[in-house]
Scaffold this active site. Structure first.
Site, mmCIF file in Angstrom:
data_model
loop_
_atom_site.group_PDB
_atom_site.id
_atom_site.type_symbol
_atom_site.label_atom_id
_atom_site.label_comp_id
_atom_site.label_asym_id
_atom_site.label_seq_id
_atom_site.Cartn_x
_atom_site.Cartn_y
_atom_site.Cartn_z
ATOM 1 N N ASP A 78 -28.369 -2.864 2.103
ATOM 2 C CA ASP A 78 -27.595 -2.541 0.902
ATOM 3 C C ASP A 78 -27.234 -1.061 0.888
ATOM 4 O O ASP A 78 -26.106 -0.683 0.541
ATOM 5 C CB ASP A 78 -28.405 -2.887 -0.348
ATOM 6 C CG ASP A 78 -28.925 -4.309 -0.317
ATOM 7 O OD1 ASP A 78 -28.110 -5.234 -0.254
ATOM 8 O OD2 ASP A 78 -30.160 -4.483 -0.351
ATOM 9 N N HIS B 126 -33.398 -6.755 -3.839
ATOM 10 C CA HIS B 126 -32.353 -7.122 -2.875
ATOM 11 C C HIS B 126 -31.773 -8.464 -3.329
ATOM 12 O O HIS B 126 -32.092 -9.526 -2.812
ATOM 13 C CB HIS B 126 -32.938 -7.222 -1.469
ATOM 14 C CG HIS B 126 -31.946 -7.725 -0.452
ATOM 15 N ND1 HIS B 126 -30.792 -7.039 -0.147
ATOM 16 C CD2 HIS B 126 -31.934 -8.848 0.303
ATOM 17 C CE1 HIS B 126 -30.109 -7.717 0.755
ATOM 18 N NE2 HIS B 126 -30.784 -8.830 1.038
#
Length: 329
Positions: free
Chosen positions: A161, A189
């Site tokens: 990410d 996440h």
């Protein structure tokens, strides 16, 4: 040049797409350094053992100078024996129509047994990186079942990410990714994560239009990073593999060698309530690493918007923890 003693690295799900993309980077020295020999332990489930043996054959055929040896096993106890870096890549993602409880129930046996095996057989200085989704939850389960491994040595991957966020900023601003700094991923996440640009810089400066464009940040940047995995699946027809392997390499390299200077990255760690986040969940923070120790960046000022976003992802993780608690009670 004399080389250091080999470091043993275990990879679960080694024959899967991410594992396959990852092990060659490790053997080439891209994760632990160009002068560091490695011994790879490839761990798979019994039906995938033949594929794992094929991966080992390919690794041998590459003639990597740093590859000291390869083990292939379907036993977590054997695979984690003496391991110093454990990369838990294999997991069971949520299937169509499955609830959050279904997700916890399917992953709990996997990461409970892996946590127990690590606790019993890993080296005293083992560092555990959980990659398989839901990574934050799976890291929490493994941590709960490895009481002798300090919480500071268990992490979950949010570097993918982080890398996605850095790349999108760089593409939007027309600069190189290495010019972008102090991006942060907060929380889970998942689609509730908060990719944050509140303290980000380009070439050390914040006077770039995109950092003050709140509409772009809220309407384009944040949802694009939150949903990038789904976007890749829609376009590619499969989940991220090579980019995930690069992120694992980056995460462990920074943990092993340090982030250097004041550079920050994002890692999910067992939280202690930093920034008024729920303690006892695996939460991603902006961090620095010095001498192998992960330090959450302190003193950051959160705007009301930042606070709302951090609270949303914190609530998501707390609900996951409570669901896991119900299974473990």
């Amino acid at each position: 040049m004399s080389l250091s003693a080999p470091i043993k690295v275990a990879v679960t799900g080694a024959a899967g797409n991410v594992g396959y993309a990852l092990v060659f980077r490790i053997a080439a020295g891209q994760m632990l350094g160009a002068g560091q020999p490695v011994h790879l332990s490839l761990i798979e489930i019994p039906p995938a053992m033949r594929q794992a043996e094929g991966v080992a054959m390919e690794l041998e055929d590459c003639a990597f100078p740093l590859l000291d040896g390869i083990d292939v096993t379907d036993s977590a106890e054997e695979g984690f024996d003496g391991v110093q870096h454990a990369l838990l890549v294999g997991s069971r993602p949520r299937g169509a129509g499955e609830s959050r409880a279904d997700l916890v129930g399917s992953n709990l046996p996997i990461f409970r047994s892996q946590g127990q095996a690590l606790n019993a057989r890993a080296a005293d200085d083992v560092r555990v990186t959980v990659v398989g989704n839901p990574a934050n939850l799976n890291a929490l389960i493994a941590h709960r079942h490895a009481p002798d491994i300090p919480a500071s040595r268990v992490t979950a991957l949010t570097r993918l990410d982080h890398n996605r966020a850095v790349s999108l900023v760089a593409r939007t601003a027309g600069v190189r990714p290495d010019q972008v700094a102090d991006v942060a991923i907060w929380g889970n996440h998942s689609a509730t994560q908060y990719p944050c640009l509140a303290h980000a810089t380009i070439d050390g400066h914040r006077d770039w239009p995109l950092f003050s464009d709140q509409a772009w940040i809220e309407e384009q940047f944040i949802p694009r990073i939150q949903n990038r995995g789904a976007e890749v699946i829609e376009v590619r027809g499969a989940s991220s593999a090579a980019s995930a392997a690069v992120a694992v390499t980056d995460h462990v390299r920074d943990w092993h060698l340090g982030t250097g200077g004041d550079r920050t990255t994002s890692m999910a760690i067992v939280g202690e309530g930093q920034y008024d986040t729920p303690p006892g969940v695996v939460f991603s923070f902006p961090v620095r690493v010095r001498d192998g120790e992960i330090e959450v960046v302190s003193g950051l000022q959160l705007t009301p918007f930042d606070r709302r976003m951090v609270d949303v992802t914190g609530k998501d993780l707390l609900e996951l923890r409570l669901t896991a608690d119900a299974f473990l009670s």
